[in-house]
Design a protein around this motif. Structure first.
Motif, PDB file in Angstrom:
ATOM      1  N   ARG A   1       0.833  -1.210   0.000  1.00  0.00           N
ATOM      2  CA  ARG A   1       0.000   0.000   0.000  1.00  0.00           C
ATOM      3  C   ARG A   1       0.865   1.257   0.000  1.00  0.00           C
ATOM      4  O   ARG A   1       0.585   2.204  -0.751  1.00  0.00           O
ATOM      5  CB  ARG A   1      -0.939  -0.013   1.216  1.00  0.00           C
ATOM      6  CG  ARG A   1      -1.820   1.210   1.304  1.00  0.00           C
ATOM      7  CD  ARG A   1      -2.857   1.077   2.393  1.00  0.00           C
ATOM      8  NE  ARG A   1      -3.576   2.313   2.603  1.00  0.00           N
ATOM      9  CZ  ARG A   1      -4.573   2.451   3.459  1.00  0.00           C
ATOM     10  NH1 ARG A   1      -4.992   1.413   4.163  1.00  0.00           N
ATOM     11  NH2 ARG A   1      -5.182   3.609   3.603  1.00  0.00           N
ATOM     12  N   GLU A   2       1.911   1.254   0.807  1.00  0.00           N
ATOM     13  CA  GLU A   2       2.781   2.429   0.903  1.00  0.00           C
ATOM     14  C   GLU A   2       3.427   2.751  -0.448  1.00  0.00           C
ATOM     15  O   GLU A   2       3.395   3.900  -0.909  1.00  0.00           O
ATOM     16  CB  GLU A   2       3.862   2.182   1.954  1.00  0.00           C
ATOM     17  CG  GLU A   2       4.871   3.309   2.099  1.00  0.00           C
ATOM     18  CD  GLU A   2       5.980   2.962   3.071  1.00  0.00           C
ATOM     19  OE1 GLU A   2       7.073   3.549   2.954  1.00  0.00           O
ATOM     20  OE2 GLU A   2       5.777   2.089   3.939  1.00  0.00           O
ATOM     21  N   VAL A   3       4.002   1.745  -1.092  1.00  0.00           N
ATOM     22  CA  VAL A   3       4.672   1.973  -2.380  1.00  0.00           C
ATOM     23  C   VAL A   3       3.646   2.287  -3.464  1.00  0.00           C
ATOM     24  O   VAL A   3       3.893   3.126  -4.339  1.00  0.00           O
ATOM     25  CB  VAL A   3       5.541   0.763  -2.770  1.00  0.00           C
ATOM     26  CG1 VAL A   3       6.171   0.960  -4.141  1.00  0.00           C
ATOM     27  CG2 VAL A   3       6.631   0.538  -1.723  1.00  0.00           C
ATOM     28  N   GLY A   4       2.487   1.632  -3.393  1.00  0.00           N
ATOM     29  CA  GLY A   4       1.438   1.926  -4.359  1.00  0.00           C
ATOM     30  C   GLY A   4       0.993   3.379  -4.288  1.00  0.00           C
ATOM     31  O   GLY A   4       0.807   4.040  -5.320  1.00  0.00           O
ATOM     32  N   GLU A   5       0.849   3.890  -3.076  1.00  0.00           N
ATOM     33  CA  GLU A   5       0.471   5.296  -2.917  1.00  0.00           C
ATOM     34  C   GLU A   5       1.575   6.219  -3.420  1.00  0.00           C
ATOM     35  O   GLU A   5       1.293   7.273  -4.006  1.00  0.00           O
ATOM     36  CB  GLU A   5       0.137   5.579  -1.449  1.00  0.00           C
ATOM     37  CG  GLU A   5      -1.165   4.908  -1.004  1.00  0.00           C
ATOM     38  CD  GLU A   5      -1.408   5.032   0.485  1.00  0.00           C
ATOM     39  OE1 GLU A   5      -0.504   5.542   1.205  1.00  0.00           O
ATOM     40  OE2 GLU A   5      -2.487   4.622   0.949  1.00  0.00           O
ATOM     41  N   GLU A   6       2.835   5.832  -3.206  1.00  0.00           N
ATOM     42  CA  GLU A   6       3.950   6.629  -3.708  1.00  0.00           C
ATOM     43  C   GLU A   6       3.945   6.685  -5.240  1.00  0.00           C
ATOM     44  O   GLU A   6       4.148   7.749  -5.838  1.00  0.00           O
ATOM     45  CB  GLU A   6       5.285   6.047  -3.220  1.00  0.00           C
ATOM     46  CG  GLU A   6       5.580   6.294  -1.752  1.00  0.00           C
ATOM     47  CD  GLU A   6       6.929   5.729  -1.348  1.00  0.00           C
ATOM     48  OE1 GLU A   6       7.678   5.278  -2.240  1.00  0.00           O
ATOM     49  OE2 GLU A   6       7.234   5.745  -0.146  1.00  0.00           O
ATOM     50  N   ILE A   7       3.712   5.524  -5.859  1.00  0.00           N
ATOM     51  CA  ILE A   7       3.679   5.474  -7.323  1.00  0.00           C
ATOM     52  C   ILE A   7       2.554   6.350  -7.849  1.00  0.00           C
ATOM     53  O   ILE A   7       2.718   7.085  -8.824  1.00  0.00           O
ATOM     54  CB  ILE A   7       3.513   4.022  -7.812  1.00  0.00           C
ATOM     55  CG1 ILE A   7       4.803   3.228  -7.558  1.00  0.00           C
ATOM     56  CG2 ILE A   7       3.165   3.985  -9.303  1.00  0.00           C
ATOM     57  CD1 ILE A   7       4.704   1.757  -7.917  1.00  0.00           C
ATOM     58  N   ARG A   8       1.402   6.298  -7.209  1.00  0.00           N
ATOM     59  CA  ARG A   8       0.264   7.113  -7.642  1.00  0.00           C
ATOM     60  C   ARG A   8       0.588   8.607  -7.522  1.00  0.00           C
ATOM     61  O   ARG A   8       0.282   9.394  -8.417  1.00  0.00           O
ATOM     62  CB  ARG A   8      -0.964   6.755  -6.816  1.00  0.00           C
ATOM     63  CG  ARG A   8      -2.212   7.589  -7.118  1.00  0.00           C
ATOM     64  CD  ARG A   8      -2.608   7.512  -8.578  1.00  0.00           C
ATOM     65  NE  ARG A   8      -3.957   8.042  -8.778  1.00  0.00           N
ATOM     66  CZ  ARG A   8      -4.435   8.452  -9.921  1.00  0.00           C
ATOM     67  NH1 ARG A   8      -3.679   8.398 -11.015  1.00  0.00           N
ATOM     68  NH2 ARG A   8      -5.673   8.910 -10.033  1.00  0.00           N
ATOM     69  N   ARG A   9       1.207   8.994  -6.417  1.00  0.00           N
ATOM     70  CA  ARG A   9       1.571  10.407  -6.256  1.00  0.00           C
ATOM     71  C   ARG A   9       2.550  10.852  -7.338  1.00  0.00           C
ATOM     72  O   ARG A   9       2.421  11.945  -7.902  1.00  0.00           O
ATOM     73  CB  ARG A   9       2.176  10.644  -4.874  1.00  0.00           C
ATOM     74  CG  ARG A   9       1.200  10.488  -3.712  1.00  0.00           C
ATOM     75  CD  ARG A   9       1.828  10.914  -2.399  1.00  0.00           C
ATOM     76  NE  ARG A   9       1.054  10.418  -1.280  1.00  0.00           N
ATOM     77  CZ  ARG A   9       1.410   9.381  -0.511  1.00  0.00           C
ATOM     78  NH1 ARG A   9       2.552   8.731  -0.775  1.00  0.00           N
ATOM     79  NH2 ARG A   9       0.659   8.984   0.482  1.00  0.00           N
ATOM     80  N   LEU A  10       3.535  10.002  -7.616  1.00  0.00           N
ATOM     81  CA  LEU A  10       4.515  10.319  -8.661  1.00  0.00           C
ATOM     82  C   LEU A  10       3.846  10.434 -10.022  1.00  0.00           C
ATOM     83  O   LEU A  10       4.144  11.338 -10.811  1.00  0.00           O
ATOM     84  CB  LEU A  10       5.600   9.240  -8.717  1.00  0.00           C
ATOM     85  CG  LEU A  10       6.678   9.292  -7.636  1.00  0.00           C
ATOM     86  CD1 LEU A  10       7.537   8.033  -7.688  1.00  0.00           C
ATOM     87  CD2 LEU A  10       7.553  10.527  -7.818  1.00  0.00           C
ATOM     88  N   GLN A  11       2.945   9.512 -10.308  1.00  0.00           N
ATOM     89  CA  GLN A  11       2.246   9.529 -11.592  1.00  0.00           C
ATOM     90  C   GLN A  11       1.428  10.805 -11.744  1.00  0.00           C
ATOM     91  O   GLN A  11       1.415  11.436 -12.811  1.00  0.00           O
ATOM     92  CB  GLN A  11       1.356   8.281 -11.700  1.00  0.00           C
ATOM     93  CG  GLN A  11       0.635   8.128 -13.036  1.00  0.00           C
ATOM     94  CD  GLN A  11      -0.743   8.779 -13.051  1.00  0.00           C
ATOM     95  OE1 GLN A  11      -1.388   8.909 -12.012  1.00  0.00           O
ATOM     96  NE2 GLN A  11      -1.176   9.215 -14.223  1.00  0.00           N
ATOM     97  N   GLN A  12       0.772  11.220 -10.685  1.00  0.00           N
ATOM     98  CA  GLN A  12      -0.019  12.440 -10.746  1.00  0.00           C
ATOM     99  C   GLN A  12       0.870  13.679 -10.841  1.00  0.00           C
ATOM    100  O   GLN A  12       0.562  14.628 -11.560  1.00  0.00           O
ATOM    101  CB  GLN A  12      -0.933  12.533  -9.523  1.00  0.00           C
ATOM    102  CG  GLN A  12      -2.052  11.498  -9.532  1.00  0.00           C
ATOM    103  CD  GLN A  12      -2.917  11.574  -8.289  1.00  0.00           C
ATOM    104  OE1 GLN A  12      -2.418  11.668  -7.168  1.00  0.00           O
ATOM    105  NE2 GLN A  12      -4.233  11.536  -8.471  1.00  0.00           N
ATOM    106  N   ARG A  13       1.999  13.649 -10.122  1.00  0.00           N
ATOM    107  CA  ARG A  13       2.904  14.799 -10.130  1.00  0.00           C
ATOM    108  C   ARG A  13       3.543  15.001 -11.498  1.00  0.00           C
ATOM    109  O   ARG A  13       3.708  16.121 -11.958  1.00  0.00           O
ATOM    110  CB  ARG A  13       3.997  14.593  -9.068  1.00  0.00           C
ATOM    111  CG  ARG A  13       4.788  15.850  -8.710  1.00  0.00           C
ATOM    112  CD  ARG A  13       5.789  15.527  -7.607  1.00  0.00           C
ATOM    113  NE  ARG A  13       5.130  14.881  -6.473  1.00  0.00           N
ATOM    114  CZ  ARG A  13       5.739  14.056  -5.634  1.00  0.00           C
ATOM    115  NH1 ARG A  13       7.006  13.739  -5.810  1.00  0.00           N
ATOM    116  NH2 ARG A  13       5.078  13.539  -4.627  1.00  0.00           N
TER     117      ARG A  13
END
Length: 386
Positions: A201-213
Protein backbone atom coordinates in the motif's frame (compact mmCIF):
# COMPACT_ATOMS: atom_id res chain seq x y z
CA UNK A 1 -22.19 -15.74 -21.43
CA UNK A 2 -25.82 -14.69 -21.03
CA UNK A 3 -26.95 -11.46 -22.67
CA UNK A 4 -28.40 -8.52 -20.77
CA UNK A 5 -32.16 -8.13 -21.03
CA UNK A 6 -32.43 -4.35 -21.29
CA UNK A 7 -36.24 -4.48 -21.36
CA UNK A 8 -36.36 -6.01 -17.91
CA UNK A 9 -33.73 -4.11 -15.93
CA UNK A 10 -33.03 -0.45 -16.60
CA UNK A 11 -30.48 1.91 -15.12
CA UNK A 12 -31.93 4.61 -12.85
CA UNK A 13 -32.20 8.06 -14.40
CA UNK A 14 -29.14 9.34 -12.53
CA UNK A 15 -27.02 6.51 -13.95
CA UNK A 16 -28.38 7.09 -17.46
CA UNK A 17 -27.54 10.80 -17.13
CA UNK A 18 -24.06 9.92 -15.97
CA UNK A 19 -23.60 7.60 -18.96
CA UNK A 20 -24.62 10.44 -21.30
CA UNK A 21 -22.21 12.82 -19.56
CA UNK A 22 -19.38 10.30 -19.90
CA UNK A 23 -20.13 9.85 -23.61
CA UNK A 24 -20.05 13.61 -24.14
CA UNK A 25 -16.81 13.90 -22.17
CA UNK A 26 -15.29 11.13 -24.29
CA UNK A 27 -16.09 13.08 -27.44
CA UNK A 28 -14.61 16.28 -26.01
CA UNK A 29 -11.42 14.58 -24.90
CA UNK A 30 -10.74 12.60 -28.08
CA UNK A 31 -7.89 14.99 -28.80
CA UNK A 32 -6.39 14.08 -25.41
CA UNK A 33 -6.20 10.36 -26.23
CA UNK A 34 -2.63 9.09 -25.84
CA UNK A 35 -3.22 5.41 -26.64
CA UNK A 36 -6.06 4.09 -28.77
CA UNK A 37 -6.76 0.39 -29.25
CA UNK A 38 -9.19 -0.21 -32.10
CA UNK A 39 -10.49 -3.76 -32.48
CA UNK A 40 -7.19 -5.26 -31.33
CA UNK A 41 -7.18 -9.05 -31.61
CA UNK A 42 -4.23 -11.21 -30.53
CA UNK A 43 -3.67 -14.90 -31.20
CA UNK A 44 -1.16 -17.31 -29.71
CA UNK A 45 -1.01 -19.97 -32.40
CA UNK A 46 -4.56 -21.25 -32.88
CA UNK A 47 -5.73 -19.74 -29.58
CA UNK A 48 -7.39 -16.33 -29.58
CA UNK A 49 -6.29 -14.48 -26.44
CA UNK A 50 -7.70 -10.98 -27.02
CA UNK A 51 -10.98 -10.36 -28.84
CA UNK A 52 -11.41 -7.00 -30.61
CA UNK A 53 -10.29 -4.79 -27.73
CA UNK A 54 -11.36 -1.14 -27.87
CA UNK A 55 -9.74 1.18 -25.35
CA UNK A 56 -8.78 4.85 -25.27
CA UNK A 57 -6.35 6.08 -22.62
CA UNK A 58 -6.40 9.81 -21.99
CA UNK A 59 -3.48 12.11 -21.22
CA UNK A 60 -2.41 11.92 -17.57
CA UNK A 61 -4.74 9.01 -16.80
CA UNK A 62 -3.87 5.84 -14.90
CA UNK A 63 -5.84 2.81 -16.08
CA UNK A 64 -5.60 -0.48 -14.21
CA UNK A 65 -5.99 -3.77 -16.10
CA UNK A 66 -7.55 -6.33 -13.82
CA UNK A 67 -8.95 -9.80 -14.34
CA UNK A 68 -8.74 -13.48 -13.44
CA UNK A 69 -5.69 -15.51 -14.45
CA UNK A 70 -5.78 -16.16 -18.19
CA UNK A 71 -8.10 -13.22 -18.90
CA UNK A 72 -5.59 -11.57 -21.24
CA UNK A 73 -4.31 -8.63 -19.20
CA UNK A 74 -0.62 -9.57 -19.53
CA UNK A 75 -1.05 -10.20 -23.26
CA UNK A 76 -2.68 -6.79 -23.57
CA UNK A 77 0.22 -4.93 -21.97
CA UNK A 78 2.78 -6.99 -23.94
CA UNK A 79 0.99 -6.07 -27.14
CA UNK A 80 1.04 -2.37 -26.28
CA UNK A 81 4.75 -2.61 -25.46
CA UNK A 82 5.51 -4.35 -28.75
CA UNK A 83 6.38 -7.85 -27.51
CA UNK A 84 3.31 -9.30 -29.28
CA UNK A 85 1.78 -8.33 -32.61
CA UNK A 86 -1.99 -8.03 -33.13
CA UNK A 87 -3.61 -10.38 -35.61
CA UNK A 88 -6.12 -7.62 -36.35
CA UNK A 89 -6.95 -4.08 -35.29
CA UNK A 90 -4.91 -0.94 -34.69
CA UNK A 91 -2.69 0.39 -31.91
CA UNK A 92 -2.27 4.16 -32.08
CA UNK A 93 0.07 6.22 -29.88
CA UNK A 94 -0.84 9.91 -30.23
CA UNK A 95 -2.43 8.91 -33.52
CA UNK A 96 0.74 7.18 -34.75
CA UNK A 97 0.19 3.59 -35.91
CA UNK A 98 2.50 1.25 -33.97
CA UNK A 99 2.26 -1.62 -36.45
CA UNK A 100 5.78 -2.92 -37.05
CA UNK A 101 7.39 -0.39 -34.68
CA UNK A 102 9.96 -2.22 -32.48
CA UNK A 103 9.87 -2.02 -28.70
CA UNK A 104 12.82 0.38 -28.39
CA UNK A 105 11.29 2.89 -30.83
CA UNK A 106 7.85 3.21 -29.24
CA UNK A 107 8.85 5.67 -26.48
CA UNK A 108 6.97 3.58 -23.96
CA UNK A 109 8.39 3.15 -20.47
CA UNK A 110 8.29 -0.28 -18.84
CA UNK A 111 8.39 -1.16 -15.14
CA UNK A 112 8.50 -4.89 -14.43
CA UNK A 113 7.54 -6.76 -11.27
CA UNK A 114 11.11 -8.10 -11.02
CA UNK A 115 12.57 -4.53 -11.11
CA UNK A 116 15.05 -5.66 -13.85
CA UNK A 117 17.83 -3.44 -12.48
CA UNK A 118 21.48 -3.90 -13.43
CA UNK A 119 23.04 -5.32 -10.24
CA UNK A 120 26.56 -4.05 -11.05
CA UNK A 121 25.41 -0.45 -11.57
CA UNK A 122 24.61 2.16 -8.96
CA UNK A 123 21.19 3.73 -8.55
CA UNK A 124 22.35 6.76 -10.52
CA UNK A 125 23.82 4.65 -13.33
CA UNK A 126 20.67 2.51 -13.56
CA UNK A 127 18.56 5.64 -13.98
CA UNK A 128 21.06 7.10 -16.46
CA UNK A 129 21.16 4.00 -18.66
CA UNK A 130 18.29 4.88 -21.08
CA UNK A 131 19.63 8.42 -21.38
CA UNK A 132 23.04 7.10 -22.40
CA UNK A 133 21.37 4.84 -24.96
CA UNK A 134 19.68 7.95 -26.34
CA UNK A 135 23.16 9.58 -26.46
CA UNK A 136 22.21 12.52 -24.26
CA UNK A 137 24.98 14.86 -23.18
CA UNK A 138 26.83 14.25 -19.91
CA UNK A 139 25.52 17.44 -18.27
CA UNK A 140 21.94 16.70 -19.33
CA UNK A 141 22.18 13.15 -17.97
CA UNK A 142 23.59 14.34 -14.65
CA UNK A 143 20.86 16.93 -14.23
CA UNK A 144 18.07 14.52 -15.16
CA UNK A 145 19.34 11.78 -12.84
CA UNK A 146 19.58 14.24 -9.95
CA UNK A 147 16.02 15.39 -10.65
CA UNK A 148 14.67 11.84 -10.70
CA UNK A 149 16.57 10.71 -7.60
CA UNK A 150 14.93 13.58 -5.75
CA UNK A 151 11.53 12.83 -7.30
CA UNK A 152 11.49 9.21 -6.10
CA UNK A 153 12.87 10.20 -2.69
CA UNK A 154 16.18 8.35 -2.94
CA UNK A 155 18.50 11.22 -2.10
CA UNK A 156 21.53 9.75 -0.36
CA UNK A 157 21.19 6.43 -2.16
CA UNK A 158 22.37 7.43 -5.64
CA UNK A 159 25.76 5.71 -5.23
CA UNK A 160 24.36 2.44 -3.86
CA UNK A 161 23.88 -0.75 -5.84
CA UNK A 162 20.45 -2.44 -5.95
CA UNK A 163 21.42 -5.20 -3.51
CA UNK A 164 21.78 -2.60 -0.74
CA UNK A 165 18.22 -1.29 -1.25
CA UNK A 166 14.89 -2.52 0.04
CA UNK A 167 12.31 -3.91 -2.37
CA UNK A 168 10.35 -0.67 -2.27
CA UNK A 169 13.45 1.37 -3.00
CA UNK A 170 14.40 -0.89 -5.91
CA UNK A 171 10.94 -0.45 -7.40
CA UNK A 172 11.35 3.32 -7.15
CA UNK A 173 14.67 3.09 -9.01
CA UNK A 174 12.94 1.05 -11.73
CA UNK A 175 10.21 3.68 -11.95
CA UNK A 176 12.76 6.52 -12.13
CA UNK A 177 14.62 4.72 -14.93
CA UNK A 178 11.39 4.35 -16.91
CA UNK A 179 10.57 8.04 -16.40
CA UNK A 180 14.06 9.16 -17.44
CA UNK A 181 13.22 8.92 -21.13
CA UNK A 182 10.06 11.06 -20.77
CA UNK A 183 7.86 8.28 -22.16
CA UNK A 184 4.62 9.04 -23.94
CA UNK A 185 3.12 6.09 -22.07
CA UNK A 186 4.22 4.18 -18.96
CA UNK A 187 3.41 0.47 -18.51
CA UNK A 188 3.52 -1.07 -15.03
CA UNK A 189 3.48 -4.88 -14.96
CA UNK A 190 2.43 -6.04 -11.48
CA UNK A 191 4.70 -3.38 -9.93
CA UNK A 192 3.91 -4.30 -6.31
CA UNK A 193 3.70 -8.09 -6.49
CA UNK A 194 7.22 -8.69 -5.11
CA UNK A 195 6.76 -6.46 -2.08
CA UNK A 196 5.78 -7.54 1.41
CA UNK A 197 2.14 -6.95 2.29
CA UNK A 198 3.07 -4.08 4.63
CA UNK A 199 4.88 -2.26 1.81
CA UNK A 200 2.39 -2.77 -1.00
CA UNK A 201 0.00 0.00 0.00
CA UNK A 202 2.78 2.43 0.90
CA UNK A 203 4.67 1.97 -2.38
CA UNK A 204 1.44 1.93 -4.36
CA UNK A 205 0.47 5.30 -2.92
CA UNK A 206 3.95 6.63 -3.71
CA UNK A 207 3.68 5.47 -7.32
CA UNK A 208 0.26 7.11 -7.64
CA UNK A 209 1.57 10.41 -6.26
CA UNK A 210 4.52 10.32 -8.66
CA UNK A 211 2.25 9.53 -11.59
CA UNK A 212 -0.02 12.44 -10.75
CA UNK A 213 2.90 14.80 -10.13
CA UNK A 214 4.54 14.00 -13.46
CA UNK A 215 1.27 13.69 -15.39
CA UNK A 216 2.53 10.50 -17.02
CA UNK A 217 -0.15 8.53 -18.84
CA UNK A 218 -0.02 5.05 -17.31
CA UNK A 219 -1.45 1.55 -17.72
CA UNK A 220 -0.94 -0.83 -14.80
CA UNK A 221 -1.51 -4.58 -14.74
CA UNK A 222 -2.45 -5.97 -11.35
CA UNK A 223 -4.20 -9.02 -9.91
CA UNK A 224 -5.03 -7.13 -6.71
CA UNK A 225 -8.36 -5.30 -6.85
CA UNK A 226 -7.50 -3.14 -3.84
CA UNK A 227 -4.43 -1.82 -5.69
CA UNK A 228 -6.62 -1.04 -8.68
CA UNK A 229 -9.28 0.68 -6.57
CA UNK A 230 -6.68 2.76 -4.72
CA UNK A 231 -4.51 3.81 -7.65
CA UNK A 232 -6.58 3.95 -10.85
CA UNK A 233 -8.63 6.68 -12.48
CA UNK A 234 -10.43 3.94 -14.42
CA UNK A 235 -10.36 0.15 -14.35
CA UNK A 236 -10.64 -2.21 -17.31
CA UNK A 237 -11.70 -5.63 -16.06
CA UNK A 238 -10.91 -8.40 -18.53
CA UNK A 239 -12.63 -11.75 -18.82
CA UNK A 240 -11.75 -14.38 -21.41
CA UNK A 241 -9.97 -11.85 -23.61
CA UNK A 242 -12.69 -9.20 -23.56
CA UNK A 243 -13.22 -6.06 -21.51
CA UNK A 244 -16.12 -6.93 -19.23
CA UNK A 245 -16.40 -3.44 -17.73
CA UNK A 246 -14.48 -0.17 -18.09
CA UNK A 247 -15.31 2.51 -15.57
CA UNK A 248 -14.15 4.39 -12.49
CA UNK A 249 -13.34 2.25 -9.45
CA UNK A 250 -16.44 3.52 -7.66
CA UNK A 251 -18.76 2.60 -10.53
CA UNK A 252 -17.16 -0.82 -10.95
CA UNK A 253 -17.78 -1.50 -7.27
CA UNK A 254 -21.17 0.16 -6.81
CA UNK A 255 -22.62 -0.42 -10.30
CA UNK A 256 -21.22 -3.66 -11.75
CA UNK A 257 -22.69 -4.59 -15.12
CA UNK A 258 -23.43 -8.20 -14.19
CA UNK A 259 -23.17 -10.85 -11.49
CA UNK A 260 -19.62 -11.83 -12.48
CA UNK A 261 -18.46 -8.24 -12.02
CA UNK A 262 -20.33 -7.93 -8.74
CA UNK A 263 -18.43 -10.87 -7.26
CA UNK A 264 -15.12 -9.99 -8.87
CA UNK A 265 -15.13 -6.42 -7.55
CA UNK A 266 -15.61 -7.47 -3.93
CA UNK A 267 -17.63 -9.49 -1.43
CA UNK A 268 -21.23 -9.59 -2.59
CA UNK A 269 -24.60 -10.89 -1.51
CA UNK A 270 -26.40 -11.93 -4.70
CA UNK A 271 -30.05 -12.79 -4.12
CA UNK A 272 -32.17 -14.12 -6.96
CA UNK A 273 -35.75 -12.89 -7.01
CA UNK A 274 -38.76 -11.67 -8.96
CA UNK A 275 -40.07 -8.12 -9.24
CA UNK A 276 -43.44 -8.14 -7.46
CA UNK A 277 -44.26 -4.43 -7.17
CA UNK A 278 -43.18 -1.21 -8.89
CA UNK A 279 -43.69 2.45 -8.18
CA UNK A 280 -41.44 5.01 -6.58
CA UNK A 281 -39.44 1.99 -5.40
CA UNK A 282 -39.21 -1.50 -6.88
CA UNK A 283 -39.99 -4.47 -4.62
CA UNK A 284 -38.26 -7.78 -5.26
CA UNK A 285 -39.34 -10.99 -3.58
CA UNK A 286 -36.39 -13.27 -2.83
CA UNK A 287 -36.07 -16.49 -0.83
CA UNK A 288 -34.71 -14.40 2.06
CA UNK A 289 -37.62 -11.92 2.02
CA UNK A 290 -38.66 -8.74 0.23
CA UNK A 291 -36.04 -6.16 -0.76
CA UNK A 292 -36.60 -2.69 -2.21
CA UNK A 293 -34.49 -0.73 -4.66
CA UNK A 294 -34.51 2.53 -6.58
CA UNK A 295 -33.63 0.69 -9.80
CA UNK A 296 -36.38 0.21 -12.36
CA UNK A 297 -37.54 -3.19 -13.61
CA UNK A 298 -40.63 -4.62 -15.27
CA UNK A 299 -43.15 -6.45 -13.05
CA UNK A 300 -42.47 -10.17 -13.13
CA UNK A 301 -38.85 -9.74 -14.22
CA UNK A 302 -36.38 -12.30 -12.91
CA UNK A 303 -33.49 -10.39 -11.36
CA UNK A 304 -30.55 -10.63 -9.01
CA UNK A 305 -30.26 -8.14 -6.16
CA UNK A 306 -26.71 -7.13 -5.25
CA UNK A 307 -26.11 -6.00 -1.68
CA UNK A 308 -22.59 -5.35 -0.43
CA UNK A 309 -21.87 -6.72 3.08
CA UNK A 310 -21.06 -3.25 4.45
CA UNK A 311 -24.57 -2.12 3.44
CA UNK A 312 -26.31 -4.75 5.58
CA UNK A 313 -27.24 -3.33 8.99
CA UNK A 314 -27.86 -5.70 11.90
CA UNK A 315 -30.73 -4.67 14.17
CA UNK A 316 -32.73 -6.22 17.00
CA UNK A 317 -35.34 -8.71 15.80
CA UNK A 318 -38.53 -7.18 14.40
CA UNK A 319 -41.35 -8.28 12.08
CA UNK A 320 -40.05 -8.72 8.53
CA UNK A 321 -41.12 -6.29 5.83
CA UNK A 322 -39.81 -4.66 2.65
CA UNK A 323 -36.09 -4.08 3.17
CA UNK A 324 -36.10 -5.82 6.57
CA UNK A 325 -35.22 -9.53 6.73
CA UNK A 326 -35.61 -11.86 9.70
CA UNK A 327 -32.37 -13.78 10.26
CA UNK A 328 -30.36 -15.97 12.61
CA UNK A 329 -26.65 -15.45 13.23
CA UNK A 330 -24.70 -18.45 11.93
CA UNK A 331 -21.16 -17.31 12.79
CA UNK A 332 -18.98 -14.22 13.11
CA UNK A 333 -15.27 -13.47 12.77
CA UNK A 334 -13.62 -10.56 14.58
CA UNK A 335 -10.72 -8.87 12.72
CA UNK A 336 -10.00 -5.96 15.04
CA UNK A 337 -11.30 -3.04 13.00
CA UNK A 338 -14.17 -5.07 11.57
CA UNK A 339 -16.48 -7.97 12.21
CA UNK A 340 -17.62 -10.32 9.44
CA UNK A 341 -21.01 -11.81 10.21
CA UNK A 342 -22.70 -14.70 8.42
CA UNK A 343 -26.47 -14.80 8.94
CA UNK A 344 -29.19 -17.16 7.75
CA UNK A 345 -32.36 -15.56 6.35
CA UNK A 346 -34.94 -18.24 5.53
CA UNK A 347 -32.22 -20.58 4.30
CA UNK A 348 -30.24 -17.89 2.43
CA UNK A 349 -26.76 -17.06 3.70
CA UNK A 350 -26.15 -13.30 3.93
CA UNK A 351 -22.88 -11.67 4.89
CA UNK A 352 -22.66 -8.42 6.84
CA UNK A 353 -19.61 -6.30 7.61
CA UNK A 354 -19.64 -4.32 10.83
CA UNK A 355 -16.91 -1.75 11.53
CA UNK A 356 -15.80 0.58 14.32
CA UNK A 357 -17.01 0.37 17.88
CA UNK A 358 -20.11 -1.53 16.75
CA UNK A 359 -17.99 -4.52 15.77
CA UNK A 360 -18.99 -6.68 18.73
CA UNK A 361 -19.07 -10.41 18.19
CA UNK A 362 -22.52 -11.95 17.77
CA UNK A 363 -23.37 -15.37 19.13
CA UNK A 364 -24.41 -18.22 16.85
CA UNK A 365 -28.18 -18.74 17.05
CA UNK A 366 -28.92 -15.13 17.96
CA UNK A 367 -32.10 -13.76 16.33
CA UNK A 368 -31.69 -10.46 14.45
CA UNK A 369 -33.11 -8.37 11.64
CA UNK A 370 -31.09 -7.39 8.58
CA UNK A 371 -31.93 -3.99 7.10
CA UNK A 372 -31.03 -3.07 3.53
CA UNK A 373 -31.66 0.49 2.37
CA UNK A 374 -33.19 0.87 -1.11
CA UNK A 375 -30.19 3.01 -2.16
CA UNK A 376 -27.87 0.09 -1.46
CA UNK A 377 -29.74 -2.63 -3.38
CA UNK A 378 -28.66 -2.87 -7.03
CA UNK A 379 -30.59 -4.84 -9.64
CA UNK A 380 -28.82 -7.08 -12.13
CA UNK A 381 -30.45 -9.24 -14.82
CA UNK A 382 -30.59 -12.82 -13.60
CA UNK A 383 -27.84 -14.90 -15.19
CA UNK A 384 -26.30 -11.95 -17.06
CA UNK A 385 -22.55 -12.43 -17.20
CA UNK A 386 -22.64 -15.20 -14.62
Amino acid sequence: MALHNEAEVRMPATTRSRAADVAAADARTEADVVLAMRGVTVDYGATRVLHEIDLSVRRGELIALLGPSGSGKTTMIRTIAGFAEPAAGQLLLHGRDLAGVPVHRRNIGLVFQSYALFPHLSVADNIAYPLKVQKKGRAAIKARVAELVELVQLAGHAGKRPARLSGGQQQRVSLARALAMDPELLLLDEPLSNLDANLRREVGEEIRRLQQRTGTTTIMVTHDRQEAFGMADRMAVLREGRIEQLDTPREVYRRPVNAFMAGFAGDANLLSGTVTATGELTEVTTAAGVLVTGDEAAPGADVVVLVRPEDVRIEPPAPAGPGLLAATIAESFFYGSSLVVQADAAGTRIQALVTGTASTRFEAGQQVSLRVDARDAVLLPRGAGA
